[in-house]
Design an enzyme around this catalytic site. Structure first.
Site, PDB file in Angstrom:
ATOM      1  N   ARG A 176       0.825  -1.233   0.000  1.00  0.00           N
ATOM      2  CA  ARG A 176       0.000   0.000   0.000  1.00  0.00           C
ATOM      3  C   ARG A 176       0.856   1.278   0.000  1.00  0.00           C
ATOM      4  O   ARG A 176       0.399   2.340   0.404  1.00  0.00           O
ATOM      5  CB  ARG A 176      -0.987   0.024   1.162  1.00  0.00           C
ATOM      6  CG  ARG A 176      -1.986  -1.117   1.111  1.00  0.00           C
ATOM      7  CD  ARG A 176      -3.259  -0.795   1.855  1.00  0.00           C
ATOM      8  NE  ARG A 176      -4.181  -1.909   1.708  1.00  0.00           N
ATOM      9  CZ  ARG A 176      -4.216  -2.951   2.550  1.00  0.00           C
ATOM     10  NH1 ARG A 176      -3.410  -2.987   3.583  1.00  0.00           N
ATOM     11  NH2 ARG A 176      -5.070  -3.921   2.338  1.00  0.00           N
ATOM     12  N   LYS A 188       4.046  11.671 -10.982  1.00  0.00           N
ATOM     13  CA  LYS A 188       3.247  10.875 -11.921  1.00  0.00           C
ATOM     14  C   LYS A 188       3.971   9.550 -12.149  1.00  0.00           C
ATOM     15  O   LYS A 188       5.138   9.549 -12.580  1.00  0.00           O
ATOM     16  CB  LYS A 188       3.069  11.604 -13.253  1.00  0.00           C
ATOM     17  CG  LYS A 188       2.007  12.682 -13.207  1.00  0.00           C
ATOM     18  CD  LYS A 188       1.727  13.203 -14.610  1.00  0.00           C
ATOM     19  CE  LYS A 188       0.670  14.300 -14.588  1.00  0.00           C
ATOM     20  NZ  LYS A 188       0.462  14.892 -15.922  1.00  0.00           N
ATOM     21  N   GLU A 231      11.772  18.758 -23.875  1.00  0.00           N
ATOM     22  CA  GLU A 231      11.028  19.089 -22.655  1.00  0.00           C
ATOM     23  C   GLU A 231      11.600  20.347 -21.991  1.00  0.00           C
ATOM     24  O   GLU A 231      10.871  21.104 -21.357  1.00  0.00           O
ATOM     25  CB  GLU A 231      11.064  17.912 -21.660  1.00  0.00           C
ATOM     26  CG  GLU A 231      10.432  16.624 -22.164  1.00  0.00           C
ATOM     27  CD  GLU A 231       8.900  16.583 -22.021  1.00  0.00           C
ATOM     28  OE1 GLU A 231       8.301  17.608 -21.620  1.00  0.00           O
ATOM     29  OE2 GLU A 231       8.325  15.524 -22.327  1.00  0.00           O
ATOM     30  N   LYS A 244       8.945  23.295 -12.803  1.00  0.00           N
ATOM     31  CA  LYS A 244       8.068  22.150 -12.573  1.00  0.00           C
ATOM     32  C   LYS A 244       7.673  22.079 -11.102  1.00  0.00           C
ATOM     33  O   LYS A 244       6.508  21.810 -10.778  1.00  0.00           O
ATOM     34  CB  LYS A 244       8.740  20.859 -13.023  1.00  0.00           C
ATOM     35  CG  LYS A 244       7.850  19.660 -12.734  1.00  0.00           C
ATOM     36  CD  LYS A 244       7.801  18.652 -13.804  1.00  0.00           C
ATOM     37  CE  LYS A 244       6.663  17.665 -13.548  1.00  0.00           C
ATOM     38  NZ  LYS A 244       6.702  16.504 -14.386  1.00  0.00           N
ATOM     39  N   GLU A 260      -3.193  17.937 -11.220  1.00  0.00           N
ATOM     40  CA  GLU A 260      -3.572  18.434 -12.541  1.00  0.00           C
ATOM     41  C   GLU A 260      -5.052  18.789 -12.659  1.00  0.00           C
ATOM     42  O   GLU A 260      -5.767  18.327 -13.549  1.00  0.00           O
ATOM     43  CB  GLU A 260      -3.172  17.414 -13.624  1.00  0.00           C
ATOM     44  CG  GLU A 260      -3.079  18.063 -15.009  1.00  0.00           C
ATOM     45  CD  GLU A 260      -2.420  17.159 -16.022  1.00  0.00           C
ATOM     46  OE1 GLU A 260      -1.319  16.651 -15.756  1.00  0.00           O
ATOM     47  OE2 GLU A 260      -3.030  16.968 -17.088  1.00  0.00           O
ATOM     48  N   ARG A 302      -1.262  22.530 -13.970  1.00  0.00           N
ATOM     49  CA  ARG A 302      -0.308  21.480 -14.342  1.00  0.00           C
ATOM     50  C   ARG A 302      -0.510  21.031 -15.789  1.00  0.00           C
ATOM     51  O   ARG A 302       0.430  20.549 -16.438  1.00  0.00           O
ATOM     52  CB  ARG A 302      -0.407  20.289 -13.380  1.00  0.00           C
ATOM     53  CG  ARG A 302       0.677  19.249 -13.640  1.00  0.00           C
ATOM     54  CD  ARG A 302       0.845  18.258 -12.503  1.00  0.00           C
ATOM     55  NE  ARG A 302       1.885  17.294 -12.850  1.00  0.00           N
ATOM     56  CZ  ARG A 302       2.425  16.437 -12.001  1.00  0.00           C
ATOM     57  NH1 ARG A 302       2.051  16.418 -10.737  1.00  0.00           N
ATOM     58  NH2 ARG A 302       3.367  15.589 -12.397  1.00  0.00           N
ATOM     59  N   ASN A 329       1.632  19.926 -20.494  1.00  0.00           N
ATOM     60  CA  ASN A 329       1.317  19.073 -21.644  1.00  0.00           C
ATOM     61  C   ASN A 329       1.378  19.847 -22.963  1.00  0.00           C
ATOM     62  O   ASN A 329       0.894  19.358 -23.985  1.00  0.00           O
ATOM     63  CB  ASN A 329      -0.079  18.456 -21.474  1.00  0.00           C
ATOM     64  CG  ASN A 329      -0.144  17.597 -20.225  1.00  0.00           C
ATOM     65  OD1 ASN A 329       0.809  16.901 -19.904  1.00  0.00           O
ATOM     66  ND2 ASN A 329      -1.243  17.682 -19.497  1.00  0.00           N
ATOM     67  N   HIS A 361       1.885  18.040 -26.191  1.00  0.00           N
ATOM     68  CA  HIS A 361       1.751  16.603 -25.932  1.00  0.00           C
ATOM     69  C   HIS A 361       0.560  15.956 -26.637  1.00  0.00           C
ATOM     70  O   HIS A 361       0.590  14.752 -26.884  1.00  0.00           O
ATOM     71  CB  HIS A 361       1.671  16.334 -24.427  1.00  0.00           C
ATOM     72  CG  HIS A 361       3.017  16.369 -23.746  1.00  0.00           C
ATOM     73  ND1 HIS A 361       3.817  17.480 -23.748  1.00  0.00           N
ATOM     74  CD2 HIS A 361       3.707  15.412 -23.064  1.00  0.00           C
ATOM     75  CE1 HIS A 361       4.929  17.219 -23.080  1.00  0.00           C
ATOM     76  NE2 HIS A 361       4.890  15.976 -22.661  1.00  0.00           N
ATOM     77  N   HIS A 419       1.319  12.767 -28.657  1.00  0.00           N
ATOM     78  CA  HIS A 419       0.765  11.427 -28.408  1.00  0.00           C
ATOM     79  C   HIS A 419       0.162  10.841 -29.678  1.00  0.00           C
ATOM     80  O   HIS A 419       0.266   9.633 -29.926  1.00  0.00           O
ATOM     81  CB  HIS A 419      -0.260  11.482 -27.272  1.00  0.00           C
ATOM     82  CG  HIS A 419       0.383  11.675 -25.924  1.00  0.00           C
ATOM     83  ND1 HIS A 419      -0.270  12.178 -24.834  1.00  0.00           N
ATOM     84  CD2 HIS A 419       1.655  11.426 -25.511  1.00  0.00           C
ATOM     85  CE1 HIS A 419       0.560  12.230 -23.796  1.00  0.00           C
ATOM     86  NE2 HIS A 419       1.735  11.787 -24.193  1.00  0.00           N
ATOM     87  N   HIS A 426       9.802  10.187 -27.551  1.00  0.00           N
ATOM     88  CA  HIS A 426       8.789  11.049 -26.922  1.00  0.00           C
ATOM     89  C   HIS A 426       9.185  12.537 -26.976  1.00  0.00           C
ATOM     90  O   HIS A 426       8.394  13.385 -27.395  1.00  0.00           O
ATOM     91  CB  HIS A 426       8.546  10.599 -25.482  1.00  0.00           C
ATOM     92  CG  HIS A 426       7.634  11.512 -24.733  1.00  0.00           C
ATOM     93  ND1 HIS A 426       6.275  11.580 -24.995  1.00  0.00           N
ATOM     94  CD2 HIS A 426       7.864  12.434 -23.750  1.00  0.00           C
ATOM     95  CE1 HIS A 426       5.723  12.496 -24.200  1.00  0.00           C
ATOM     96  NE2 HIS A 426       6.664  13.022 -23.444  1.00  0.00           N
TER      97      HIS A 426
HETATM   98  N1  GLY Z   1       5.007  15.407 -17.498  1.00  0.00           N
HETATM   99  C1  GLY Z   1       3.879  16.170 -17.191  1.00  0.00           C
HETATM  100  C2  GLY Z   1       3.580  16.260 -15.749  1.00  0.00           C
HETATM  101  O1  GLY Z   1       4.359  15.807 -14.938  1.00  0.00           O
HETATM  102  O2  GLY Z   1       2.554  16.781 -15.396  1.00  0.00           O
END
Ligand code: GLY
Length: 371
Positions: free
Chosen positions: A122, A144, A186, A228, A238, A242, A246, A249, A253, A267
């Site tokens: 957990r 993430k 990035e 960040k 998000e 946040r 993207n 992105h 994608h 990527h």
């Molecule tokens: N890579 C995008 C984020 O961490 O929100």
């Protein structure tokens, strides 16, 4: 020189340490987190071959026992099968609730191992030691974690913040130029989405940074991580801001899906092309001047990066096919596709208001450059 960026998230706060040669001191930076002197390291085979000895020596020097699991390099490792392998291995290594798992590698390892740590007993703590530029400036910070599904990338996962991040700038020296530049996509994204001065700095310093200047590399990583950390602290899960991370992105994608998540397009390369397309779309919508997308493309080209759809080898679907792939993005909310558009360099915002006709004309024209 060591730089520290605090990520302020209450009880889940942590520090990102950045510097050249940090791997040699990793044991000393991990030791204060431990309730007993033992860690489990998960890495990929390539990273283990290059850097595991340095990490092991540093742990030994601090009296920390350790074992290592090495997984195959590549995106396919972010799977149920490897998640099971990691979790079962951690259990067989008797990693307990109070122990620490070390994710040692690029974004694939960080995402997979972070997710394994999130669900093991957990939730156990984990340390990120990102070894790619992409992982240092983006995926290792912010919590993430996850794996891919046949339906798309990162569709199975959890938010699970690391207990510490150790970004050794020197290991970037072992990346191939292609991997380095993919991560740079990035880095450029941060300037484009919210810091025009940083984008200007990258225009001036990007080429020297790419050829190996460690002081410039550290500065780029520091400024990216600072941005960040601020965004994650304000919007961890998000709900709003946040999403700006993207930028590029949704296009990316679709292009990754169209190229089968293969070596045809990494990527970060897709992010760079996606940013150029996002600025082009913004200009067509009258949100920004045509000068902005021209400047974005000029910088990517100056860096010898993939910039246009014509830089992707092989065939691509037509504009409608790409738009259909965009709609499978997990950022679709109540059936509406949200886009990150820009009013200028450094001024991105979220909107659902991008007419299909504009998107189609941008992609049709971008595809025409391939003929
Ligand atoms: N890579 C995008 C984020 O961490 O929100």
């Amino acid at each position: 020189m060591l730089a520290t960026q605090h990520v302020s998230l209450g009880a889940r706060s942590y520090d990102v340490l950045m510097g050249a040669g940090l791997l040699e001191a990793a044991g000393a930076h991990i030791a204060p987190l431990l309730k007993r002197p033992k860690v489990a390291i998960v890495s990929d085979a390539h990273v283990a071959e290059l850097h595991l000895t340095t990490l092991s020596k540093s742990l030994d020097a601090n009296g920390i026992t350790h074992s290592n699991l090495s997984l195959p390099q590549g995106e396919a490792t972010k799977s149920w099968a490897h998640l099971q392998e990691v979790v079962h291995w951690l259990l067989s290594e008797q990693i307990e609730r109070n122990d620490v798992v070390v994710a040692f590698g690029g974004g694939v390892i960080g995402d997979l191992v972070g997710f394994a740590a999130a669900i093991l007993r957990r939730g156990v703590r984990f340390v990120q030691i990102p070894t790619s530029l992409l992982a240092q400036v983006d995926s290792s910070v912010g919590g993430k974690t996850g794996i891919n599904a046949p339906h798309g990338k990162n569709l199975i996962g959890a938010f699970h913040q690391p207990a510490r991040v150790l970004a050794d700038i020197s290991v970037l020296g072992t990346l191939s130029p292609r991997d380095f530049l993919a991560g740079y996509g990035e880095v450029a994204k941060y300037g484009l989405l919210g810091d025009a001065a940083f984008f200007g700095w990258l225009e001036a310093n990007g080429p020297a940074l790419a050829t190996g200047d460690e002081a410039l590399r550290l500065e780029a990583v520091k400024r990216s991580v600072a941005m960040k950390a601020g965004i994650v602290a304000r919007d961890e899960t998000e709900q709003g801001e946040r999403a700006l991370l993207n930028l590029g992105h949704t296009f990316c994608h679709a292009l990754e899906a169209a190229t089968g998540y293969s070596e045809r397009l990494l990527h970060g390369e897709g992010v760079a092309i996606g940013c150029a397309l996002a600025f082009e779309t913004s200009a067509r919508l009258g949100l920004c001047s045509q000068e902005a997308p021209s400047r974005v493309r000029a910088h990517l080209k100056a860096m010898n990066m993939k910039t246009d759809l014509s830089d992707i080898p092989g065939t691509l679907p037509d504009a409608e096919g790409l738009i259909a792939l965009m709609k499978q993005d997990k950022k679709v909310s109540a059936g509406t596709l949200n886009f990150i558009m820009a009013r200028d360099i450094g001024k991105a915002f979220v909107t659902a208001d991008v007419p299909h006709s504009v998107l189609k004309s941008v992609l049709t024209d971008a595809l025409a450059t391939r003929l």
